[in-house]
Motif scaffolding. Sequence first.
Motif, PDB file in Angstrom:
ATOM      1  N   CYS A 143       0.848  -1.186   0.000  1.00 12.24           N
ATOM      2  CA  CYS A 143       0.000   0.000   0.000  1.00 12.24           C
ATOM      3  C   CYS A 143       0.884   1.236   0.000  1.00 12.24           C
ATOM      4  O   CYS A 143       1.736   1.385   0.865  1.00 12.24           O
ATOM      5  CB  CYS A 143      -0.908  -0.001   1.225  1.00 12.24           C
ATOM      6  N   HIS A 144       0.690   2.085  -0.981  1.00  8.53           N
ATOM      7  CA  HIS A 144       1.389   3.370  -1.042  1.00  8.53           C
ATOM      8  C   HIS A 144       0.358   4.456  -0.766  1.00  8.53           C
ATOM      9  O   HIS A 144      -0.721   4.449  -1.347  1.00  8.53           O
ATOM     10  CB  HIS A 144       1.994   3.607  -2.429  1.00  8.53           C
ATOM     11  N   THR A 145       0.684   5.365   0.117  1.00  5.12           N
ATOM     12  CA  THR A 145      -0.230   6.458   0.424  1.00  5.12           C
ATOM     13  C   THR A 145       0.565   7.741   0.634  1.00  5.12           C
ATOM     14  O   THR A 145       1.708   7.702   1.070  1.00  5.12           O
ATOM     15  CB  THR A 145      -1.102   6.145   1.660  1.00  5.12           C
ATOM     16  N   HIS A 146      -0.035   8.848   0.302  1.00  5.32           N
ATOM     17  CA  HIS A 146       0.593  10.148   0.530  1.00  5.32           C
ATOM     18  C   HIS A 146      -0.005  10.826   1.759  1.00  5.32           C
ATOM     19  O   HIS A 146       0.246  11.991   2.015  1.00  5.32           O
ATOM     20  CB  HIS A 146       0.423  11.045  -0.701  1.00  5.32           C
ATOM     21  N   ASP A 147      -0.783  10.067   2.512  1.00  5.54           N
ATOM     22  CA  ASP A 147      -1.426  10.572   3.721  1.00  5.54           C
ATOM     23  C   ASP A 147      -0.379  10.745   4.818  1.00  5.54           C
ATOM     24  O   ASP A 147       0.568   9.982   4.922  1.00  5.54           O
ATOM     25  CB  ASP A 147      -2.500   9.574   4.167  1.00  5.54           C
ATOM     26  N   THR A 148      -0.537  11.745   5.646  1.00 10.20           N
ATOM     27  CA  THR A 148       0.400  11.955   6.755  1.00 10.20           C
ATOM     28  C   THR A 148       0.013  11.148   7.995  1.00 10.20           C
ATOM     29  O   THR A 148       0.758  11.102   8.964  1.00 10.20           O
ATOM     30  CB  THR A 148       0.488  13.445   7.135  1.00 10.20           C
ATOM     31  N   VAL A 149      -1.139  10.507   7.966  1.00  9.95           N
ATOM     32  CA  VAL A 149      -1.576   9.640   9.065  1.00  9.95           C
ATOM     33  C   VAL A 149      -1.098   8.235   8.741  1.00  9.95           C
ATOM     34  O   VAL A 149      -1.579   7.609   7.795  1.00  9.95           O
ATOM     35  CB  VAL A 149      -3.110   9.683   9.243  1.00  9.95           C
ATOM     36  N   LEU A 150      -0.135   7.718   9.502  1.00 11.32           N
ATOM     37  CA  LEU A 150       0.477   6.430   9.189  1.00 11.32           C
ATOM     38  C   LEU A 150      -0.507   5.272   9.233  1.00 11.32           C
ATOM     39  O   LEU A 150      -0.349   4.296   8.511  1.00 11.32           O
ATOM     40  CB  LEU A 150       1.647   6.166  10.136  1.00 11.32           C
ATOM     41  N   ASN A 151      -1.516   5.355  10.070  1.00  8.80           N
ATOM     42  CA  ASN A 151      -2.477   4.255  10.176  1.00  8.80           C
ATOM     43  C   ASN A 151      -3.332   4.086   8.937  1.00  8.80           C
ATOM     44  O   ASN A 151      -3.918   3.030   8.737  1.00  8.80           O
ATOM     45  CB  ASN A 151      -3.392   4.447  11.391  1.00  8.80           C
ATOM     46  N   THR A 152      -3.413   5.084   8.082  1.00 12.00           N
ATOM     47  CA  THR A 152      -4.236   4.984   6.875  1.00 12.00           C
ATOM     48  C   THR A 152      -3.799   3.805   6.015  1.00 12.00           C
ATOM     49  O   THR A 152      -4.610   2.980   5.616  1.00 12.00           O
ATOM     50  CB  THR A 152      -4.164   6.289   6.058  1.00 12.00           C
ATOM     51  N   GLY A 153      -2.514   3.721   5.734  1.00 14.43           N
ATOM     52  CA  GLY A 153      -1.999   2.617   4.930  1.00 14.43           C
ATOM     53  C   GLY A 153      -2.130   1.287   5.639  1.00 14.43           C
ATOM     54  O   GLY A 153      -2.530   0.284   5.045  1.00 14.43           O
ATOM     55  N   PHE A 154      -1.796   1.262   6.926  1.00 14.63           N
ATOM     56  CA  PHE A 154      -1.899   0.017   7.695  1.00 14.63           C
ATOM     57  C   PHE A 154      -3.341  -0.478   7.733  1.00 14.63           C
ATOM     58  O   PHE A 154      -3.595  -1.671   7.549  1.00 14.63           O
ATOM     59  CB  PHE A 154      -1.379   0.223   9.115  1.00 14.63           C
ATOM     60  N   ASP A 155      -4.293   0.414   7.965  1.00 12.14           N
ATOM     61  CA  ASP A 155      -5.705   0.020   8.021  1.00 12.14           C
ATOM     62  C   ASP A 155      -6.170  -0.558   6.684  1.00 12.14           C
ATOM     63  O   ASP A 155      -6.939  -1.518   6.646  1.00 12.14           O
ATOM     64  CB  ASP A 155      -6.590   1.206   8.408  1.00 12.14           C
ATOM     65  N   ARG A 156      -5.697   0.017   5.593  1.00  3.09           N
ATOM     66  CA  ARG A 156      -6.067  -0.473   4.263  1.00  3.09           C
ATOM     67  C   ARG A 156      -5.517  -1.886   4.047  1.00  3.09           C
ATOM     68  O   ARG A 156      -6.230  -2.776   3.580  1.00  3.09           O
ATOM     69  CB  ARG A 156      -5.528   0.485   3.209  1.00  3.09           C
ATOM     70  N   VAL A 157      -4.252  -2.102   4.397  1.00  3.59           N
ATOM     71  CA  VAL A 157      -3.641  -3.426   4.253  1.00  3.59           C
ATOM     72  C   VAL A 157      -4.337  -4.431   5.173  1.00  3.59           C
ATOM     73  O   VAL A 157      -4.622  -5.564   4.781  1.00  3.59           O
ATOM     74  CB  VAL A 157      -2.125  -3.361   4.537  1.00  3.59           C
ATOM     75  N   TYR A 158      -4.621  -4.030   6.399  1.00  4.81           N
ATOM     76  CA  TYR A 158      -5.291  -4.911   7.358  1.00  4.81           C
ATOM     77  C   TYR A 158      -6.637  -5.383   6.814  1.00  4.81           C
ATOM     78  O   TYR A 158      -6.992  -6.554   6.934  1.00  4.81           O
ATOM     79  CB  TYR A 158      -5.473  -4.196   8.694  1.00  4.81           C
ATOM     80  N   ALA A 159      -7.399  -4.476   6.202  1.00  3.78           N
ATOM     81  CA  ALA A 159      -8.707  -4.832   5.646  1.00  3.78           C
ATOM     82  C   ALA A 159      -8.564  -5.861   4.527  1.00  3.78           C
ATOM     83  O   ALA A 159      -9.345  -6.823   4.440  1.00  3.78           O
ATOM     84  CB  ALA A 159      -9.426  -3.581   5.139  1.00  3.78           C
ATOM     85  N   ILE A 160      -7.557  -5.693   3.674  1.00  4.16           N
ATOM     86  CA  ILE A 160      -7.330  -6.648   2.581  1.00  4.16           C
ATOM     87  C   ILE A 160      -6.957  -8.011   3.137  1.00  4.16           C
ATOM     88  O   ILE A 160      -7.477  -9.046   2.700  1.00  4.16           O
ATOM     89  CB  ILE A 160      -6.230  -6.119   1.639  1.00  4.16           C
ATOM     90  N   ILE A 161      -6.064  -8.043   4.121  1.00  6.01           N
ATOM     91  CA  ILE A 161      -5.638  -9.313   4.708  1.00  6.01           C
ATOM     92  C   ILE A 161      -6.792  -9.993   5.434  1.00  6.01           C
ATOM     93  O   ILE A 161      -6.947 -11.214   5.369  1.00  6.01           O
ATOM     94  CB  ILE A 161      -4.426  -9.097   5.635  1.00  6.01           C
ATOM     95  N   ALA A 162      -7.622  -9.231   6.128  1.00 10.01           N
ATOM     96  CA  ALA A 162      -8.777  -9.807   6.824  1.00 10.01           C
ATOM     97  C   ALA A 162      -9.730 -10.465   5.819  1.00 10.01           C
ATOM     98  O   ALA A 162     -10.258 -11.550   6.085  1.00 10.01           O
ATOM     99  CB  ALA A 162      -9.504  -8.727   7.630  1.00 10.01           C
ATOM    100  N   GLN A 163      -9.944  -9.831   4.676  1.00  9.79           N
ATOM    101  CA  GLN A 163     -10.793 -10.430   3.637  1.00  9.79           C
ATOM    102  C   GLN A 163     -10.177 -11.718   3.108  1.00  9.79           C
ATOM    103  O   GLN A 163     -10.868 -12.727   2.935  1.00  9.79           O
ATOM    104  CB  GLN A 163     -11.010  -9.459   2.489  1.00  9.79           C
ATOM    105  N   LEU A 164      -8.868 -11.698   2.857  1.00  8.56           N
ATOM    106  CA  LEU A 164      -8.182 -12.894   2.371  1.00  8.56           C
ATOM    107  C   LEU A 164      -8.258 -14.024   3.387  1.00  8.56           C
ATOM    108  O   LEU A 164      -8.570 -15.164   3.044  1.00  8.56           O
ATOM    109  CB  LEU A 164      -6.724 -12.561   2.057  1.00  8.56           C
ATOM    110  N   GLU A 165      -7.996 -13.717   4.663  1.00  9.89           N
ATOM    111  CA  GLU A 165      -8.078 -14.746   5.709  1.00  9.89           C
ATOM    112  C   GLU A 165      -9.487 -15.299   5.828  1.00  9.89           C
ATOM    113  O   GLU A 165      -9.677 -16.498   6.050  1.00  9.89           O
ATOM    114  CB  GLU A 165      -7.617 -14.179   7.042  1.00  9.89           C
TER     115      GLU A 165
END
Length: 79
Positions: free
Chosen positions: A10-32
Amino acid sequence: GGEDHIRVVCHTHDTVLNTGFDRVYAIIAQLEGKLSATDDTFLRNYATTKDYGFATSCPSNLGSGVHASLNLQLPELSC
């Protein structure tokens, strides 16, 4: 890089670091969720153990398998 079974980037230009992590977490949760719902025992228990977490072909990646990096733009340091 080449030793990963699955890689979510996940690449993001957001200054909130959790934005990218939350996006990746959602994808992994769907895969799991999809893997755990399958009738295939191998896929349902895909490369995980209680003792070591996610198993990969590279021992340095045992456990969570998370690798995070951050690129910063520091305009005041440019020439």
